[in-house]
Design a protein around this motif. Structure first.
Motif, short mmCIF file in Angstrom:
data_model
loop_
_atom_site.label_atom_id
_atom_site.label_comp_id
_atom_site.label_asym_id
_atom_site.label_seq_id
_atom_site.Cartn_x
_atom_site.Cartn_y
_atom_site.Cartn_z
N MET A 106 0.87 -1.32 0.12
CA MET A 106 -0.10 0.16 -0.07
C MET A 106 0.71 1.36 0.10
SD MET A 106 -2.89 -0.62 2.78
CE MET A 106 -3.59 -2.13 2.99
N LYS A 107 0.24 2.30 -0.47
CA LYS A 107 0.94 3.56 -0.38
C LYS A 107 1.07 3.95 0.98
CE LYS A 107 -0.10 4.55 -5.28
NZ LYS A 107 -0.60 5.25 -5.98
N SER A 108 2.06 4.89 1.24
CA SER A 108 2.27 5.48 2.33
C SER A 108 1.15 6.10 2.96
CB SER A 108 3.52 6.51 2.32
OG SER A 108 3.73 6.93 3.72
N TRP A 109 0.72 7.04 2.22
CA TRP A 109 -0.60 7.94 2.63
C TRP A 109 -1.90 7.00 2.98
CZ3 TRP A 109 -5.32 8.20 0.27
CH2 TRP A 109 -5.50 7.70 -1.12
N TRP A 110 -1.85 6.05 2.31
CA TRP A 110 -3.14 5.09 2.38
C TRP A 110 -3.05 4.12 3.79
CZ3 TRP A 110 -7.98 4.53 1.35
CH2 TRP A 110 -8.50 3.31 1.33
N GLN A 111 -1.79 4.05 3.85
CA GLN A 111 -1.53 3.10 5.29
C GLN A 111 -1.59 4.09 6.65
OE1 GLN A 111 2.69 2.07 4.95
NE2 GLN A 111 2.20 0.12 3.77
N LYS A 112 -1.24 5.19 6.24
CA LYS A 112 -1.32 6.24 7.59
C LYS A 112 -2.89 6.51 7.92
CE LYS A 112 2.83 8.34 7.11
NZ LYS A 112 3.72 9.71 6.66
N SER A 113 -3.72 6.71 6.63
CA SER A 113 -5.25 6.86 6.73
C SER A 113 -5.68 5.65 7.28
CB SER A 113 -5.91 7.00 5.48
OG SER A 113 -5.15 8.30 4.80
N LEU A 114 -5.62 4.39 6.86
CA LEU A 114 -6.14 3.36 7.66
C LEU A 114 -5.80 2.96 9.25
CD1 LEU A 114 -7.54 0.47 7.11
CD2 LEU A 114 -5.40 -0.39 6.58
N MET A 115 -4.56 3.22 9.52
CA MET A 115 -4.14 3.40 10.93
C MET A 115 -4.98 4.32 11.55
SD MET A 115 -0.20 2.61 11.26
CE MET A 115 0.62 3.53 9.78
N ILE A 116 -4.90 5.59 11.31
CA ILE A 116 -5.69 6.60 11.76
C ILE A 116 -7.35 6.23 12.08
CG2 ILE A 116 -6.55 8.97 11.94
CD1 ILE A 116 -3.85 9.66 10.52
N ALA A 117 -8.06 5.53 11.04
CA ALA A 117 -9.16 5.58 11.13
C ALA A 117 -9.58 4.21 12.08
CB ALA A 117 -9.66 4.81 9.82
N VAL A 118 -8.56 3.09 12.22
CA VAL A 118 -8.81 2.11 13.11
C VAL A 118 -8.56 2.63 14.48
CG1 VAL A 118 -7.57 -0.02 13.81
CG2 VAL A 118 -8.24 0.25 11.35
N ALA A 119 -7.78 3.45 14.50
CA ALA A 119 -7.49 4.00 16.01
C ALA A 119 -8.52 4.89 16.52
CB ALA A 119 -6.06 5.10 16.15
N VAL A 120 -9.33 5.49 15.74
CA VAL A 120 -10.38 6.39 16.04
C VAL A 120 -11.68 5.18 16.38
CG1 VAL A 120 -12.08 7.94 15.19
CG2 VAL A 120 -9.74 8.56 14.85
N LEU A 121 -11.88 4.33 15.47
CA LEU A 121 -12.83 3.36 15.61
C LEU A 121 -12.89 2.46 16.71
CD1 LEU A 121 -13.44 2.47 11.83
CD2 LEU A 121 -15.06 3.88 13.27
N THR A 122 -11.63 2.26 16.94
CA THR A 122 -11.51 1.27 18.40
C THR A 122 -11.22 2.13 19.45
OG1 THR A 122 -8.99 1.22 17.74
CG2 THR A 122 -10.57 -0.55 16.89
N LEU A 123 -11.26 3.54 19.59
CA LEU A 123 -11.15 4.38 20.75
C LEU A 123 -9.58 4.29 21.41
CD1 LEU A 123 -14.76 4.20 22.31
CD2 LEU A 123 -14.08 5.82 20.64
N GLY A 124 -8.73 4.11 20.41
CA GLY A 124 -7.39 3.94 20.95
C GLY A 124 -6.85 2.56 21.22
N ALA A 125 -7.72 1.59 21.25
CA ALA A 125 -7.37 0.30 21.68
C ALA A 125 -6.13 -0.32 20.66
CB ALA A 125 -8.48 -0.77 21.75
N ILE A 126 -6.39 -0.02 19.56
CA ILE A 126 -5.36 -0.40 18.61
C ILE A 126 -4.76 1.08 18.08
CG2 ILE A 126 -4.71 -1.61 16.67
CD1 ILE A 126 -7.05 -3.31 16.78
N SER A 127 -3.49 1.25 18.69
CA SER A 127 -2.91 2.53 18.28
C SER A 127 -2.03 2.51 17.10
CB SER A 127 -1.95 3.09 19.20
OG SER A 127 -0.94 2.17 19.91
#
Length: 197
Positions: free
Chosen positions: A1-22
């Protein structure tokens, strides 16, 4: 994946899991990292080797020998407190060589056979008597307040010789009646000063 796509995915998961997966979670390293190297602190700690040193716990417990050694040290301190600044410097050498070893031997002889539990209940009195009183220190049971050994020094005048300091002790076994000699130190023909002076 591209770098910006990876970062967006990580931020979305962190927000959806309320920080459980940072973003620093090891999950991202295994999914997104092509090289297989771990970057997070948690992953780095998993691979460490730990070595354990043997600690001798007896160092932290008070045993009979350490109690008797503390009696040695405190007995010397109490004796010099009793002597004061006028008598102490004059008799220090003779006290160190002739009397103190006998005090330590008396402590060993009378307290060395006691069990650790009994020894842990013993303490040394902290106030030697002044003026012309005899008391240097007493070793006593802190529960019963009964003395086990009483260490004393008295001033004696011998005709034609002068003044001597007579060191002795008494024990509880004979109700403190008998004098057990530790030794004598000669002062001079002049009257010695009072104790603690």
């Amino acid at each position: 994946m591209k770098s910006w796509w990876q970062k967006s995915l990580m931020i979305a998961v962190a927000v959806l899991t309320l920080g459980a997966i940072s973003p620093n979670h090891t999950l991202w390293e295994t999914i997104l990292d092509d090289k297989g190297t771990q970057k997070s602190h948690a992953a780095a700690n998993e691979s460490k080797d730990y070595t354990y040193d043997w600690v001798d716990l007896s160092e932290y417990y008070v045993n009979g020998r350490t109690v008797i050694d503390s009696f040695y040290q405190t007995s010397e301190e109490q004796a010099y407190m009793k002597f004061g600044s006028r008598i102490g410097p004059v008799i220090q050498g003779q006290f160190q060589t002739a009397i103190l070893p006998n005090i330590q031997q008396a402590i060993d002889m009378h307290l060395g056979s006691l069990g650790a539990e009994k020894l842990n209940r013993l303490a040394i009195s902290e106030k030697p008597a002044g003026d012309y009183a005899e008391k240097i220190f007493h070793i006593y049971d802190i529960n019963t307040k009964k003395d086990e050994i009483r260490f004393h020094v008295r001033t004696e005048k011998k005709p034609q010789e002068g003044y001597f300091f007579n060191f002795h002790y008494h024990i509880a076994e004979d109700n403190y009646q008998k004098h057990y000699a530790l030794g004598d130190i000669y002062w001079s023909k002049d009257t010695p000063p009072k104790w603690l002076s």
